[in-house]
Design a protein around this motif. Structure first.
Motif, mmCIF file in Angstrom:
data_model
loop_
_atom_site.group_PDB
_atom_site.id
_atom_site.type_symbol
_atom_site.label_atom_id
_atom_site.label_comp_id
_atom_site.label_asym_id
_atom_site.label_seq_id
_atom_site.Cartn_x
_atom_site.Cartn_y
_atom_site.Cartn_z
ATOM 1 N N SER A 135 0.847 -1.188 0.000
ATOM 2 C CA SER A 135 0.000 0.000 0.000
ATOM 3 C C SER A 135 0.882 1.237 0.000
ATOM 4 O O SER A 135 1.876 1.298 0.709
ATOM 5 N N ASP A 136 0.495 2.205 -0.808
ATOM 6 C CA ASP A 136 1.203 3.487 -0.793
ATOM 7 C C ASP A 136 0.216 4.625 -0.592
ATOM 8 O O ASP A 136 0.434 5.739 -1.010
ATOM 9 N N GLY A 137 -0.871 4.319 0.101
ATOM 10 C CA GLY A 137 -1.922 5.296 0.337
ATOM 11 C C GLY A 137 -1.655 6.190 1.526
ATOM 12 O O GLY A 137 -0.623 6.089 2.206
ATOM 13 N N LEU A 138 -2.607 7.038 1.811
ATOM 14 C CA LEU A 138 -2.493 7.995 2.905
ATOM 15 C C LEU A 138 -2.518 7.332 4.280
ATOM 16 O O LEU A 138 -1.993 7.883 5.241
ATOM 17 N N ASN A 139 -3.140 6.172 4.380
ATOM 18 C CA ASN A 139 -3.252 5.497 5.671
ATOM 19 C C ASN A 139 -2.040 4.648 6.014
ATOM 20 O O ASN A 139 -2.051 3.910 6.979
ATOM 21 N N LYS A 169 2.120 3.295 4.329
ATOM 22 C CA LYS A 169 2.872 2.868 3.166
ATOM 23 C C LYS A 169 3.723 1.678 3.563
ATOM 24 O O LYS A 169 4.383 1.703 4.595
#
Length: 108
Positions: free
Chosen positions: A81-85, A87
């Motif tokens: 995941s490289d999202g805001l929640n 990485k």
């Protein structure tokens, strides 16, 4: 067997290219004692087989697991995941009965 999502494959390929690792390297996936839930996940690149290694391949990524780790990780999906929640790599482990808030450790 451990499976790999498309996002995790892209990141692993990218890391291998950036580190200039040749085709003799594989992804070593393991479990170690530690972390707030008792066991923690470990990922590393390696090019030396160890006694008892179990080898698998998914989406062109070759992986080695020692027998102890294999027992804890059978059926696990490796994601990225490289999202805001957050990485990083994430383990979706059906064998985990409890995980910590950061997702880096678990218990069975």
């Amino acid at each position: 067997m451990v499976t790999i999502t498309d996002k995790a494959k892209e990141k692993i390929d990218h890391l291998m290219r950036d580190s200039e690792l040749d085709a003799s390297y594989f992804l070593r996936v393991s479990v170690q004692g530690g972390g707030c839930s008792g066991l923690s996940y470990n990922l590393d690149f390696d090019n030396e087989e160890k006694k008892g290694d179990q080898f698998f391949e998914d989406r062109g990524i070759r992986m080695a697991l020692d027998m102890k780790s294999f027992l804890y990780l059978a059926g696990t999906e490796l994601d990225f995941s490289d999202g805001l929640n957050g990485k990083g790599f994430a383990f979706n482990n059906p064998n985990a009965s409890r995980t910590c808030g950061c997702g880096e450790s678990f218990s069975v």
